[in-house]
Design a protein around this motif. Structure first.
Motif, short mmCIF file in Angstrom:
data_model
loop_
_atom_site.label_atom_id
_atom_site.label_comp_id
_atom_site.label_asym_id
_atom_site.label_seq_id
_atom_site.Cartn_x
_atom_site.Cartn_y
_atom_site.Cartn_z
N ILE A 1 39.70 2.44 29.89
CA ILE A 1 40.82 2.73 30.78
C ILE A 1 41.15 1.52 31.63
O ILE A 1 40.27 0.75 31.99
CB ILE A 1 40.54 3.97 31.67
CG1 ILE A 1 39.22 3.83 32.41
CG2 ILE A 1 40.51 5.23 30.82
CD1 ILE A 1 38.88 4.98 33.32
N LYS B 1 46.04 6.56 31.23
CA LYS B 1 45.79 7.94 31.71
C LYS B 1 46.13 8.94 30.61
O LYS B 1 45.44 9.95 30.44
CB LYS B 1 46.59 8.21 32.98
CG LYS B 1 46.06 7.43 34.16
CD LYS B 1 46.92 7.62 35.40
CE LYS B 1 46.41 6.70 36.50
NZ LYS B 1 47.24 6.76 37.69
N VAL C 1 43.28 9.01 28.24
CA VAL C 1 42.17 9.83 28.77
C VAL C 1 42.44 11.30 28.49
O VAL C 1 41.55 12.03 28.02
CB VAL C 1 41.95 9.58 30.28
CG1 VAL C 1 41.01 10.62 30.87
CG2 VAL C 1 41.43 8.18 30.52
N ALA D 1 33.88 7.09 29.47
CA ALA D 1 35.06 6.43 30.05
C ALA D 1 34.60 5.11 30.66
O ALA D 1 33.66 5.10 31.45
CB ALA D 1 35.70 7.31 31.11
N ALA E 1 38.51 9.98 35.59
CA ALA E 1 38.34 10.43 34.20
C ALA E 1 37.22 11.46 34.10
O ALA E 1 37.35 12.46 33.39
CB ALA E 1 38.07 9.24 33.28
#
Length: 147
Positions: free
Chosen positions: A9, A16, A19, A35, A76
């Motif tokens: 990320i 986003k 995710v 993450a 996340a």
């Protein structure tokens, strides 16, 4: 099928979205999610005419970047846990982002990388590069590219 999915990320809207997609995929497969955010090292080379930055200022900037990275992985983790997915958050410091992603995927025994691609083309791609393209070229783990 997939047991552990890595999702790099960067804080962008597209990241986003990646995710959310990775959490949805992990939930449907009963997989875990890792993450990660890569914090670049502050460039320490100096050019003629450049301004030298003190070690204290470099440390302060790198701490700000690390704190922001931790916020991103914590977000996340919270999003995943709210949907019943176990999420491990990692902040890694490296100047070579794609290398770090491939290395973490192997170390964490991930069997899928799910990452966003900004879809840059032409001169923007040449100037800005593509971490996703580098991960695809360097890695041996299946990679799901999301736009």
């Amino acid at each position: 099928m997939y047991q552990r999915i890595l999702v790099p990320i960067d804080g962008s809207a597209l990241s986003k979205k990646a995710v959310r997609s990775a959490v949805q995929l992990a939930a449907s497969l009963g997989a875990e999610l890792v993450a990660m955010h890569v914090v670049p090292r502050y460039p320490m080379s100096y050019f003629d005419g450049g301004i030298a930055v003190s070690r204290a200022d470099v440390a302060r900037l790198e701490k700000q970047w690390s704190d922001r990275a931790q916020e991103l992985v914590d977000d996340a983790k919270e999003y995943g846990s709210g949907r019943g997915v176990k999420v491990k958050g990692l902040v890694v410091q490296s100047s070579a982002i794609a290398d770090a992603i491939v290395r973490v995927a192997a170390k964490q025994k991930c069997d899928l990388i799910a990452m966003a691609s900004h879809g840059r083309k032409g001169i923007k791609r040449i100037l800005l590069g593509s971490e996703t393209q580098q991960v695809l070229a360097q890695g041996s783990i299946p990679t799901l590219v999301l736009r």
